[in-house]
Design a protein around this motif. Structure first.
Motif, mmCIF file in Angstrom:
data_model
loop_
_atom_site.group_PDB
_atom_site.id
_atom_site.type_symbol
_atom_site.label_atom_id
_atom_site.label_comp_id
_atom_site.label_asym_id
_atom_site.label_seq_id
_atom_site.Cartn_x
_atom_site.Cartn_y
_atom_site.Cartn_z
ATOM 1 N N HIS A 2 22.114 17.408 -5.324
ATOM 2 C CA HIS A 2 23.414 18.050 -5.569
ATOM 3 C C HIS A 2 23.741 18.148 -7.054
ATOM 4 N N TRP A 26 27.453 31.466 11.327
ATOM 5 C CA TRP A 26 28.014 31.003 10.052
ATOM 6 C C TRP A 26 27.246 31.612 8.869
ATOM 7 N N GLU A 49 28.819 33.910 5.967
ATOM 8 C CA GLU A 49 28.865 33.495 4.571
ATOM 9 C C GLU A 49 28.061 34.448 3.684
ATOM 10 N N ALA A 93 31.554 18.523 -1.471
ATOM 11 C CA ALA A 93 31.040 18.873 -0.143
ATOM 12 C C ALA A 93 29.527 19.053 -0.227
ATOM 13 N N HIS A 94 28.837 18.621 0.811
ATOM 14 C CA HIS A 94 27.371 18.705 0.784
ATOM 15 C C HIS A 94 26.871 20.115 1.072
ATOM 16 N N ASP A 95 27.657 20.898 1.769
ATOM 17 C CA ASP A 95 27.299 22.303 1.985
ATOM 18 C C ASP A 95 28.555 23.073 2.371
ATOM 19 N N SER A 96 28.402 24.372 2.577
ATOM 20 C CA SER A 96 29.585 25.207 2.788
ATOM 21 C C SER A 96 30.273 24.923 4.122
ATOM 22 N N ILE A 97 29.504 24.494 5.119
ATOM 23 C CA ILE A 97 30.125 24.166 6.409
ATOM 24 C C ILE A 97 31.034 22.946 6.235
ATOM 25 N N LEU A 124 32.405 22.065 3.451
ATOM 26 C CA LEU A 124 33.523 22.513 2.614
ATOM 27 C C LEU A 124 34.582 23.209 3.471
#
Lengths: 198, 80
Positions: free
Chosen positions: A19, A133, A137, B32-36, B38
């Protein structure tokens, strides 16, 4: 549309390190993709720029001429997925991990039609929801807003119904928009998508 | 509970992080680790604000301290 994709798998870093470095790695992948369009060129400089909303684009200087390319980037540990298009049309990509989802989460971003088709995905419910999803996105990234616009406002039920590449007339905030699904990539436990907008 | 602590508690729960590792200057998107995740965080903040914020308002906030300022400006009480 002519485009190139790159899937980078970071098998070394732990998730926390990933990250911290994902943006640097991602930008590097985009520059590599762009440079491959100009392999025979003598002079080139690739830069990744971002607009005020954070939407990236690729700038290449070739013999003093500036050329803008549409690019998009997505991270989902341990993957980085990058796409660079030959022209400046809007493009968006996303990579997501399939996981178990709560009913609350599904209801928050799927319409009843989308839920129906996601449930019928031959790879299973988790893949169906993840595909929904990722498509939403990708479309929101191509628009340049990302998930700042509620994903429920993007209706992808026609894409989920057919689950194939090609052009679709979808709605975004109830307005018709022509969208092209350029790529759907199934990996073990992950799905990546690429879409472009007219 | 002070607003900053309450917001950090929610974010820590949603992102499986230690609250002590989260500072007011942290970017929400980076935590957040990913967009989901988030998106789930945005939904949780929207819910905790008791309907006084729209999703789009929450989703435009960038840092932890921005969340706090936004909630305090709206005189929102988190229902923790």
């Amino acid at each position: 549309m002519v485009f190139r994709t790159s899937l980078y798998h970071d098998g070394v870093s732990g998730s926390e390190h990933f990250h911290r470095v994902k943006s640097i790695f991602g930008e590097h992948e985009l520059k590599l993709l762009l440079s491959r369009y100009y392999e025979n060129s003598s002079t080139k400089v690739c830069q990744i720029m971002k607009d005020d909303a954070g939407k990236p684009s690729g700038l290449v200087l070739e013999n003093g001429q500036a050329i803008i390319h549409a690019v998009s980037l997505s991270h989902c540990y341990p993957y980085i997925y990058a796409v660079a298009a030959k022209d400046a049309r809007s493009i968006g990509c996303d990579i997501e991990r399939a996981r178990s989802y709560t009913q609350t989460f599904c209801n928050a971003f799927l319409s009843s039609h989308e839920y129906h088709y996601a449930s019928r995905n031959p790879r299973g419910f988790a893949y169906g929801v993840t595909l929904a999803w990722a498509l939403k996105e990708s479309i929101l990234k191509a628009l340049g807003v990302g998930i700042r616009l509620h994903p429920r406002k993007v209706d992808v039920h026609m894409i989920l119904e057919n689950e194939g590449l090609g052009s679709y007339m979808i709605t975004i905030d109830e307005k018709p928009v022509e969208c092209r699904v350029e790529k759907i990539l199934y990996l073990e436990g992950y799905i990546a998508t690429v879409v472009s907008l007219e | 509970m002070p607003m900053t602590d309450a917001v950090i508690k929610i974010i820590a729960e949603m992102t499986a992080r230690n609250p002590e590792d989260i500072t007011p200057d942290h970017s929400i998107a980076e935590l957040a680790h990913d967009s989901i995740q988030l998106f789930e965080l945005f939904l949780r903040l929207e819910k905790e604000a008791g309907g006084s914020l729209t999703y789009e308002e929450v989703a435009h906030i960038e840092t932890v301290k921005d969340v706090v300022s936004f909630l305090e400006a709206r005189q929102v009480t988190l229902s923790l």
